[in-house]
Scaffold this motif. Structure first.
Motif, PDB file in Angstrom:
ATOM      1  N   THR A  49      -1.907  -5.745   3.729  1.00 18.76           N
ATOM      2  CA  THR A  49      -0.937  -4.467   3.208  1.00 18.76           C
ATOM      3  C   THR A  49       0.065  -4.695   2.290  1.00 18.76           C
ATOM      4  O   THR A  49       0.520  -3.866   1.612  1.00 18.76           O
ATOM      5  CB  THR A  49      -0.243  -4.079   4.669  1.00 18.76           C
ATOM      6  OG1 THR A  49       0.240  -5.102   5.543  1.00 18.76           O
ATOM      7  CG2 THR A  49      -1.362  -3.283   5.456  1.00 18.76           C
ATOM      8  N   GLU A  64       2.768 -11.134   3.040  1.00 19.69           N
ATOM      9  CA  GLU A  64       4.006 -10.977   4.086  1.00 19.69           C
ATOM     10  C   GLU A  64       3.465 -11.307   5.514  1.00 19.69           C
ATOM     11  O   GLU A  64       2.255 -10.642   5.744  1.00 19.69           O
ATOM     12  CB  GLU A  64       4.726  -9.890   3.710  1.00 19.69           C
ATOM     13  CG  GLU A  64       3.956  -8.493   3.758  1.00 19.69           C
ATOM     14  CD  GLU A  64       5.177  -7.293   3.375  1.00 19.69           C
ATOM     15  OE1 GLU A  64       5.083  -6.864   2.120  1.00 19.69           O
ATOM     16  OE2 GLU A  64       5.808  -6.935   4.258  1.00 19.69           O
ATOM     17  N   SER A 109       7.976  -6.003   8.246  1.00 27.65           N
ATOM     18  CA  SER A 109       7.395  -4.536   7.711  1.00 27.65           C
ATOM     19  C   SER A 109       6.850  -3.877   8.878  1.00 27.65           C
ATOM     20  O   SER A 109       6.940  -2.665   8.807  1.00 27.65           O
ATOM     21  CB  SER A 109       6.623  -4.606   6.630  1.00 27.65           C
ATOM     22  OG  SER A 109       7.141  -5.090   5.501  1.00 27.65           O
ATOM     23  N   LEU A 110       6.882  -4.567  10.100  1.00 26.66           N
ATOM     24  CA  LEU A 110       6.252  -3.601  11.339  1.00 26.66           C
ATOM     25  C   LEU A 110       7.499  -3.362  12.276  1.00 26.66           C
ATOM     26  O   LEU A 110       7.106  -2.902  13.289  1.00 26.66           O
ATOM     27  CB  LEU A 110       5.027  -4.618  11.952  1.00 26.66           C
ATOM     28  CG  LEU A 110       3.942  -4.864  10.906  1.00 26.66           C
ATOM     29  CD1 LEU A 110       2.804  -5.624  12.003  1.00 26.66           C
ATOM     30  CD2 LEU A 110       3.219  -3.635  10.537  1.00 26.66           C
ATOM     31  N   ALA A 124       3.386  -9.103   7.753  1.00 26.52           N
ATOM     32  CA  ALA A 124       2.961  -7.752   8.442  1.00 26.52           C
ATOM     33  C   ALA A 124       1.353  -7.693   7.838  1.00 26.52           C
ATOM     34  O   ALA A 124       0.383  -7.230   8.539  1.00 26.52           O
ATOM     35  CB  ALA A 124       3.494  -6.627   7.882  1.00 26.52           C
ATOM     36  N   ASN A 151       9.217  -1.645   1.988  1.00 28.39           N
ATOM     37  CA  ASN A 151       8.083  -1.189   1.106  1.00 28.39           C
ATOM     38  C   ASN A 151       8.173   0.268   0.858  1.00 28.39           C
ATOM     39  O   ASN A 151       7.653   0.812  -0.430  1.00 28.39           O
ATOM     40  CB  ASN A 151       6.850  -1.608   1.499  1.00 28.39           C
ATOM     41  CG  ASN A 151       6.763  -3.296   1.493  1.00 28.39           C
ATOM     42  OD1 ASN A 151       7.128  -3.953   0.549  1.00 28.39           O
ATOM     43  ND2 ASN A 151       6.049  -3.736   2.398  1.00 28.39           N
ATOM     44  N   PHE A 195       0.820  -1.295   0.089  1.00 31.56           N
ATOM     45  CA  PHE A 195      -0.073   0.015  -0.050  1.00 31.56           C
ATOM     46  C   PHE A 195       0.708   1.210   0.051  1.00 31.56           C
ATOM     47  O   PHE A 195       0.182   2.611  -0.227  1.00 31.56           O
ATOM     48  CB  PHE A 195      -0.776  -0.037   1.199  1.00 31.56           C
ATOM     49  CG  PHE A 195      -0.219   0.388   2.525  1.00 31.56           C
ATOM     50  CD1 PHE A 195      -0.081   1.658   2.961  1.00 31.56           C
ATOM     51  CD2 PHE A 195       0.349  -0.646   3.381  1.00 31.56           C
ATOM     52  CE1 PHE A 195       0.644   1.889   4.023  1.00 31.56           C
ATOM     53  CE2 PHE A 195       1.186  -0.482   4.526  1.00 31.56           C
ATOM     54  CZ  PHE A 195       1.359   0.929   4.822  1.00 31.56           C
ATOM     55  N   LYS A 196       2.050   1.199   0.536  1.00 31.01           N
ATOM     56  CA  LYS A 196       3.022   2.319   0.492  1.00 31.01           C
ATOM     57  C   LYS A 196       2.936   3.393  -0.552  1.00 31.01           C
ATOM     58  O   LYS A 196       3.404   4.476  -0.569  1.00 31.01           O
ATOM     59  CB  LYS A 196       4.195   2.121   0.937  1.00 31.01           C
ATOM     60  CG  LYS A 196       4.278   1.642   2.739  1.00 31.01           C
ATOM     61  CD  LYS A 196       5.732   2.139   3.116  1.00 31.01           C
ATOM     62  CE  LYS A 196       5.309   1.761   4.885  1.00 31.01           C
ATOM     63  NZ  LYS A 196       4.939   0.469   5.088  1.00 31.01           N
ATOM     64  N   SER A 256       2.662  -0.091  12.618  1.00 28.83           N
ATOM     65  CA  SER A 256       3.996  -0.020  12.812  1.00 28.83           C
ATOM     66  C   SER A 256       4.223   1.558  13.292  1.00 28.83           C
ATOM     67  O   SER A 256       4.089   1.819  14.220  1.00 28.83           O
ATOM     68  CB  SER A 256       4.867  -0.386  11.537  1.00 28.83           C
ATOM     69  OG  SER A 256       6.276   0.183  11.937  1.00 28.83           O
ATOM     70  N   GLY A 257       4.744   2.291  12.376  1.00 35.18           N
ATOM     71  CA  GLY A 257       4.930   3.730  12.691  1.00 35.18           C
ATOM     72  C   GLY A 257       3.665   4.405  12.690  1.00 35.18           C
ATOM     73  O   GLY A 257       3.673   5.602  13.219  1.00 35.18           O
ATOM     74  N   GLY A 258       2.414   3.862  12.249  1.00 35.88           N
ATOM     75  CA  GLY A 258       1.231   4.412  12.644  1.00 35.88           C
ATOM     76  C   GLY A 258       0.901   5.614  11.350  1.00 35.88           C
ATOM     77  O   GLY A 258      -0.489   6.053  11.485  1.00 35.88           O
ATOM     78  N   GLY A 259       1.360   5.365  10.239  1.00 35.03           N
ATOM     79  CA  GLY A 259       0.852   6.496   9.135  1.00 35.03           C
ATOM     80  C   GLY A 259      -0.355   5.892   8.514  1.00 35.03           C
ATOM     81  O   GLY A 259      -1.160   6.587   8.207  1.00 35.03           O
ATOM     82  N   LEU A 260      -0.211   4.604   8.475  1.00 36.68           N
ATOM     83  CA  LEU A 260      -1.349   3.814   7.844  1.00 36.68           C
ATOM     84  C   LEU A 260      -2.587   3.913   8.590  1.00 36.68           C
ATOM     85  O   LEU A 260      -3.777   4.290   8.386  1.00 36.68           O
ATOM     86  CB  LEU A 260      -1.052   2.491   7.501  1.00 36.68           C
ATOM     87  CG  LEU A 260      -2.153   1.471   7.028  1.00 36.68           C
ATOM     88  CD1 LEU A 260      -2.752   1.885   5.606  1.00 36.68           C
ATOM     89  CD2 LEU A 260      -1.852   0.027   6.955  1.00 36.68           C
TER      90      LEU A 260
HETATM   91  C1  LIG Z   1       4.789  -0.263   6.429  1.00 38.68           C
HETATM   92  C2  LIG Z   1       4.057  -1.263   6.423  1.00 38.68           C
HETATM   93  C3  LIG Z   1       2.894  -1.461   7.562  1.00 38.68           C
HETATM   94  C4  LIG Z   1       2.963  -0.501   8.655  1.00 38.68           C
HETATM   95  O1  LIG Z   1       2.693   0.840   8.163  1.00 38.68           O
HETATM   96  P1  LIG Z   1       2.715   2.170   9.198  1.00 38.68           P
HETATM   97  O2  LIG Z   1       2.176   3.191   8.533  1.00 38.68           O
HETATM   98  O3  LIG Z   1       4.240   2.138   9.410  1.00 38.68           O
HETATM   99  O4  LIG Z   1       2.255   1.715  10.432  1.00 38.68           O
HETATM  100  C5  LIG Z   1       2.250  -2.320   7.407  1.00 38.68           C
HETATM  101  N1  LIG Z   1       2.200  -3.365   6.275  1.00 38.68           N
HETATM  102  C6  LIG Z   1       3.256  -3.322   5.403  1.00 38.68           C
HETATM  103  C7  LIG Z   1       3.176  -4.600   4.418  1.00 38.68           C
HETATM  104  C8  LIG Z   1       4.188  -2.235   5.266  1.00 38.68           C
HETATM  105  O5  LIG Z   1       5.037  -2.024   4.357  1.00 38.68           O
END
Ligand SMILES: *Cc1c(COP(=O)(O)O)cnc(C)c1O
Length: 332
Positions: free
Chosen positions: A300, A274, A227-228, A276, A75, A49-50, A174-178
């Motif tokens: 994701t 994956e 990825s997390l 994550a 990613n 998704f990034k 993870s960092g919480g942007g999503l």
């Molecule tokens: C980056 C990522 C996340 C978490 O996104 P954040 O914005 O960092 O919380 C989850 N799953 C995948 C596959 C990612 O690449």
């Protein structure tokens, strides 16, 4: 941050990184006794998704920008490289010399320049800082940036537009942007929806930080959900506060639960994910998600090492750096 920023992001990424399928999971939903929807972000051109956040951030750069730079080897690095190539911009990705050659090659194949520096991601970060100043490049952060958060938020917009009746949404965290962007959009469209962030139980930076009331450093350990990994950054400006204000809570899953969720998605839905991406299913399978109504999770990404993936789905042991996930064949 405002919903208007998510709506503007939706316009900017239209036709390139939007409108991934939203699949009703008949098989897994039946096993879990709950209407279950899967948002298929693993079908993005870079397999994660990034791209949404990177495209939105790059689209907002002023005319005449010399190029972009980032430090991620995962990613986010792929997303920045893809979005920069599409915009006709120079992209530089800084990484340490410990990064495997396959990852270097994947980033180069997207047309980005790779700068190898130092023996840790921190040292690579120092070089990125230097290049940013010396060559007039713009840093695209992986999560703590309004344009990135708004871009990821378009996923929440798409899910709630299609499924306004959802009771809960499970977001890998993870960092919480999503999670920040998705929760902002989802709660704007349906204020009653529950949004849970889901992380692995070892090195869960946002979970620890929310408990402490401020961003705290975590020790990064190897995980199926690689990825997390990573921290929030001591200078976190956006994602921590948004997650604190918008999430209903966090849920932690073990490596064994992630392993089983990857197997379930493969066996029941024939999907390659994956680690994550599978944490939302792991949270459901382990009985940690309150409620019985319709629920959705975001798959994701699918950028797993295929050797590791085939070991997981065939039930073999997985040796992580400091920890072994005990193998077991999938039992529904
Ligand atoms: C980056 C990522 C996340 C978490 O996104 P954040 O914005 O960092 O919380 C989850 N799953 C995948 C596959 C990612 O690449």
């Amino acid at each position: 941050m405002e919903m208007a920023e998510v709506l503007a992001a939706a316009q900017r990424i239209r036709g390139r990184a939007d409108a991934t399928p939203l699949l009703k999971s008949e098989a897994l939903g039946a096993r879990l006794g709950r209407e279950l929807w899967l948002k298929m972000e693993l079908m993005q051109p870079i397999g994660a998704f990034k791209l949404r956040g990177a495209l939105n951030a790059i689209a907002g750069l002023p005319e005449g920008t010399a190029g972009v730079i980032c430090c991620s080897t995962g990613n986010h690095g792929r997303a920045v490289a893809w979005a920069a190539r599409e915009a006709g911009l120079r992209a530089v990705v800084c990484m340490s010399r410990l990064v495997p050659e396959a990852k270097v090659a994947a980033i180069r194949a997207l047309g980005a320049e790779v700068q190898i520096h130092g023996a840790s991601q921190d040292e690579a970060g120092v070089e990125a800082q230097r290049l940013e100043e010396a060559e007039g490049l713009v840093q695209i952060p992986p999560f703590d940036h309004p344009a990135v958060i708004a871009g990821q938020g378009t996923i929440g917009l798409e899910i709630l537009t299609a499924l306004p009746h959802l009771e809960a949404l499970l977001v890998p965290l993870s960092g919480g942007g999503l999670a920040a962007g998705v929760a902002l959009a989802a709660k704007t469209l349906n204020p009653g929806i529950k949004v849970w962030g889901v992380s692995m139980d070892r090195g869960a930076a946002m979970h620890e930080s929310l408990a402490a009331g401020h961003p705290v450093p975590v020790t990064e350990v190897a995980s199926l959900a690689d990825s997390l990994g990573g921290g929030l950054g001591a200078q976190n400006r956006y994602s921590f506060a948004l997650c604190r204000d918008l999430l209903d809570g966090t849920i932690l899953v073990t490596e064994a639960q992630i392993y089983r969720a990857m197997q379930a998605l493969y066996v029941e839905e024939r999907l390659v994910t994956e680690g994550a991406a599978a944490v939302g299913i792991a949270a459901l399978q382990s009985g940690q998600v309150p409620g019985t109504g319709p629920v959705a999770t975001i798959l994701t990404g699918r950028n797993t090492d295929m050797d590791l993936f085939s070991r997981v789905v065939s039930g073999q042991d997985i040796a992580l750096e400091d920890y072994t996930v005990k193998g077991a064949r999938y039992e529904p």
